[in-house]
Write a protein that holds these residues in place. Structure first.
Motif, short mmCIF file in Angstrom:
data_model
loop_
_atom_site.label_atom_id
_atom_site.label_comp_id
_atom_site.label_asym_id
_atom_site.label_seq_id
_atom_site.Cartn_x
_atom_site.Cartn_y
_atom_site.Cartn_z
N PHE A 1 0.82 -1.21 0.00
CA PHE A 1 0.00 0.00 0.00
C PHE A 1 0.85 1.27 0.00
O PHE A 1 0.75 2.10 -0.91
N MET A 2 1.70 1.44 1.01
CA MET A 2 2.51 2.66 1.10
C MET A 2 3.50 2.74 -0.05
O MET A 2 3.74 3.82 -0.60
N GLY A 3 4.08 1.63 -0.43
CA GLY A 3 5.02 1.65 -1.54
C GLY A 3 4.37 2.11 -2.83
O GLY A 3 4.99 2.81 -3.64
N THR A 4 3.11 1.71 -3.04
CA THR A 4 2.38 2.12 -4.24
C THR A 4 2.15 3.63 -4.23
O THR A 4 2.40 4.32 -5.22
N LEU A 5 1.68 4.16 -3.11
CA LEU A 5 1.42 5.59 -3.02
C LEU A 5 2.70 6.41 -3.18
O LEU A 5 2.72 7.42 -3.89
N LEU A 6 3.76 5.97 -2.55
CA LEU A 6 4.98 6.77 -2.52
C LEU A 6 5.75 6.74 -3.83
O LEU A 6 6.54 7.65 -4.12
N ALA A 7 5.53 5.71 -4.65
CA ALA A 7 6.16 5.71 -5.97
C ALA A 7 5.72 6.92 -6.77
O ALA A 7 6.52 7.56 -7.46
N LYS A 8 4.43 7.29 -6.66
CA LYS A 8 3.93 8.47 -7.39
C LYS A 8 4.38 9.76 -6.70
O LYS A 8 4.60 10.77 -7.37
N VAL A 9 4.52 9.72 -5.38
CA VAL A 9 5.02 10.90 -4.68
C VAL A 9 6.42 11.25 -5.18
O VAL A 9 6.74 12.42 -5.44
N ILE A 10 7.28 10.23 -5.34
CA ILE A 10 8.62 10.48 -5.86
C ILE A 10 8.54 11.03 -7.29
O ILE A 10 9.21 12.01 -7.63
N PHE A 11 7.73 10.40 -8.11
CA PHE A 11 7.54 10.86 -9.49
C PHE A 11 7.16 12.34 -9.51
O PHE A 11 7.76 13.15 -10.22
N ASN A 12 6.15 12.69 -8.73
CA ASN A 12 5.68 14.08 -8.70
C ASN A 12 6.69 15.02 -8.08
O ASN A 12 6.76 16.20 -8.45
N SER A 13 7.48 14.52 -7.13
CA SER A 13 8.47 15.38 -6.48
C SER A 13 9.55 15.82 -7.45
O SER A 13 10.23 16.82 -7.23
N VAL A 14 9.69 15.06 -8.54
CA VAL A 14 10.66 15.41 -9.58
C VAL A 14 9.97 16.21 -10.69
O VAL A 14 10.20 17.40 -10.86
N LEU A 15 9.10 15.54 -11.44
CA LEU A 15 8.54 16.18 -12.63
C LEU A 15 7.62 17.35 -12.31
O LEU A 15 7.72 18.42 -12.91
N ASN A 16 6.69 17.15 -11.37
CA ASN A 16 5.75 18.23 -11.09
C ASN A 16 6.44 19.45 -10.50
O ASN A 16 6.22 20.59 -10.94
N SER A 17 7.30 19.22 -9.53
CA SER A 17 7.92 20.35 -8.83
C SER A 17 8.91 21.09 -9.72
O SER A 17 8.93 22.33 -9.75
N LEU A 18 9.74 20.36 -10.46
CA LEU A 18 10.76 21.02 -11.27
C LEU A 18 10.16 21.66 -12.52
O LEU A 18 10.53 22.78 -12.89
N ALA A 19 9.24 20.98 -13.18
CA ALA A 19 8.60 21.58 -14.35
C ALA A 19 7.81 22.82 -13.95
O ALA A 19 7.75 23.80 -14.70
N THR A 20 7.21 22.80 -12.76
CA THR A 20 6.49 23.98 -12.28
C THR A 20 7.45 25.11 -11.96
O THR A 20 7.20 26.27 -12.30
N SER A 21 8.55 24.79 -11.31
CA SER A 21 9.53 25.82 -10.96
C SER A 21 10.02 26.55 -12.19
O SER A 21 10.18 27.78 -12.19
#
Length: 321
Positions: free
Chosen positions: A184-204
């Motif tokens: 469960f947690m591993g599934t959720l956090l895989a997307k958190v890592i993904f978003n922490s890279v692409l979403n945050s940097l592309a937004t910046s």
């Protein structure tokens, strides 16, 4: 199954209309008046795919929370993290202990709120690698080629029951390509890592996925964030569903091959003057690291970059006024 989508934004409409297209009953519930009224006036939502083939998808069942008295089998919250508690409170009158809740939201902080209303064995955590943009009220663009998106599902109890299998089957029938996991947690956090890279940097940098990944600096920046996130989760004794290398491959493949033209939802929040979810994504990783005696410097830096971008956008918009 009968579905109720809480939050008829880009992702809510994407999932809901695809399920509706293959015959499943879907009700849409939203609190944003311009969206509700536009869909009611049009009797549907105008859908494009990568800017092409604009057409009206009929929707006659969109409601404000207080109006809705349906009895769905599955509730899918698709609000932003900051608005989830209010949405759940306003919808609580039609919740019951037989329903399942499937969450595909970005970031962390939502599970605890959903657990207040649904039995844990009926809570399915999910992640979606599917892009959608709400271009204006009553209009949405699906930014990837048909059938290229995917989602991962895991029951909070990590027990795969028949209902979880049925939901995954129906999602896959709709072209959402669902995979069930037991972590469960591993599934959720895989997307958190993904978003922490692409979403945050592309937004910046206020750029698309493809523009970001094309830079020679994209890989070292991404690897730093990925490694720090894995270091944090290892210290928290959380096992992820992929390796560091697999996460980088997913990020690269998504940005370079699947959704190069996509601007992340965090960027969409930025340019529409809504609070971003960076504190629920990079902020979650950073705070969890501190809890375990680890300072995730790169994630703190990414948080600050996004907040600078927010402030600069607000300043520029104020000058226009």
């Amino acid at each position: 199954m009968k579905y109720a989508i809480l939050g008829a934004g880009g992702m809510g409409l994407h999932f809901g209309t695809l399920l509706q297209d293959i015959g499943y009953h879907v009700d849409f519930i939203d609190t944003w008046a311009p969206q509700v009224e536009a869909i009611r006036k049009q009797h549907g939502v105008y859908v494009s795919r990568r800017g092409q083939d604009r057409h009206l998808v009929e929707i006659d069942n969109i409601y404000y929370p207080e109006e809705y008295d349906g009895d769905p089998d599955v509730v899918i919250p698709f609000t932003k993290q900051i608005g989830l508690a209010d949405m759940l409170k306003r919808c609580a009158h039609f919740f019951n202990d037989k329903q399942y809740a499937v969450t595909l939201m970005n970031g962390m902080g939502h599970i605890e709120k959903i657990d207040e209303y649904f039995p844990k064995q009926h809570v399915i955590g999910g992640t979606a690698l599917i892009g959608s943009i709400l271009t204006k009220p009553g209009e949405v663009d699906y930014v990837a080629k048909k059938g290229t998106g995917s989602c991962n599902l895991a029951n909070q109890t990590e027990h795969i029951d028949d209902t979880t299998r049925e939901i995954a089957k129906e999602f896959t029938e709709a072209g959402l390509n669902a995979t069930i996991h037991e972590n469960f947690m591993g599934t959720l956090l895989a997307k958190v890592i993904f978003n922490s890279v692409l979403n945050s940097l592309a937004t910046s940098f206020q750029c698309s996925y493809g523009e970001f990944i094309a830079s020679p600096s994209a890989k070292p920046l991404s690897i730093d964030l990925i490694n720090e996130a894995f270091d944090v989760f290892e210290r928290a004794n959380i096992k992820l569903i992929g390796t560091r290398e697999e996460v980088w491959h997913t990020i690269y493949h998504t940005a370079h091959d699947i959704n190069p033209e996509h601007y992340p939802s965090m960027y969409q929040d930025l340019v529409t003057d809504r609070p971003t979810e960076v504190e629920y994504i990079n902020g979650y990783i950073y705070r969890l690291g501190l809890k375990h005696g680890y300072i995730a410097h790169s994630h703190k830096f990414a948080i600050n970059l996004v907040h600078i971008a927010e402030k600069l956008h607000q300043t520029r918009e104020n000058k226009k006024d």
